[in-house]
Enzyme design. Sequence first.
Site, PDB file in Angstrom:
ATOM      1  CG  ASP A  49      -0.359  -0.056   2.523  1.00  0.00           C
ATOM      2  OD1 ASP A  49       0.880  -0.221   2.614  1.00  0.00           O
ATOM      3  OD2 ASP A  49      -1.094   0.061   3.534  1.00  0.00           O
ATOM      4  CG  ASP A  88       0.404  -4.121   1.968  1.00  0.00           C
ATOM      5  OD1 ASP A  88       0.554  -5.084   2.743  1.00  0.00           O
ATOM      6  OD2 ASP A  88       1.211  -3.162   1.907  1.00  0.00           O
ATOM      7  CD  GLU A 186       7.891  -0.434   7.848  1.00  0.00           C
ATOM      8  OE1 GLU A 186       6.994  -1.170   7.392  1.00  0.00           O
ATOM      9  OE2 GLU A 186       8.078   0.741   7.477  1.00  0.00           O
TER      10      GLU A 186
END
Length: 281
Positions: A49, A88, A186
């Site tokens: 995304d 996503d 992440e």
Amino acid sequence: MSHSQPVKALTPPDIRTRKGKMPLVCLTAYTTPIARLVDDHCDVVLVGDSVGMVMHGLASTLEVTMDMMVMHGKAVRRGLSKALMVVDMPFGTYEEGPEQAFRNAATLMRETGCAAVKLEGGVQMAKTVQYLTARAIPVMGHVGLTPQSVNAFGGYKVQGRGADANAVLADAKAVADAGAFAVVIEKVPDILARRITGAIGVPTIGIGASAQCDGQILVVDDMLGIFTEFLPKFVKRYAELGATAEAAVSAYADDVRARRFPGPDHVFGDSPKALPSGTEG
Ligand code: KIV
């Protein structure tokens, strides 16, 4: 590699079995030409995304819609033969509960031909991950800095420092235990990435999470130097295609203004006799 022979695409179980083996190579793609370019080199191609920021100039991923993911997913599908394609789930399309998530994940799979979806969140999303995986929807998890939660985090900050490490570890364990075939981690400290990688039985895919993970992912426009609005510390630039493209556009503009382009090689000749009289020269 020639694409004339049918190539067996990698599957979520193939990716799962790569835990602790040769590192998984993953990149994003949003268009057919880039998908064609990365396919031979990648194990996983994510229609992230991040497309909202990278290709549509949006300020965050929060405005990304199902329609955008379907359109870019279809384009990427046309460019892939070998890599596993993951799409996503956009913000607001899965958080209400497992049934909403199933409806939208099934739409993404049906419309784009992807083999798996990715969704953000840990402990809170475990029930949803379990519901999807029990219904033939392979799920890639995403914990640590989850960009759809940028407002809740107060910015794109490193997650899991100090006492917060256990919460990120619990998130990764929760989605892995719920059936995710891989988990993106992440922007967390390297020591935490190592702990998570050692603690879960499926591959960890790092972005800003050190080489301790079972694989790596980057946004392709970041590593190619096409998206240059900002450069996160965790990105390594492998090319400066944005600068190269701008130099080319500038050279074209100079040529047009100086009447150097089109040149003799780019025009279609004809004999003046072939033209109706009065139109020559
Ligand atoms: O949207 C995205 O591109 C991502 C990855 C970079 C992990 O989620």
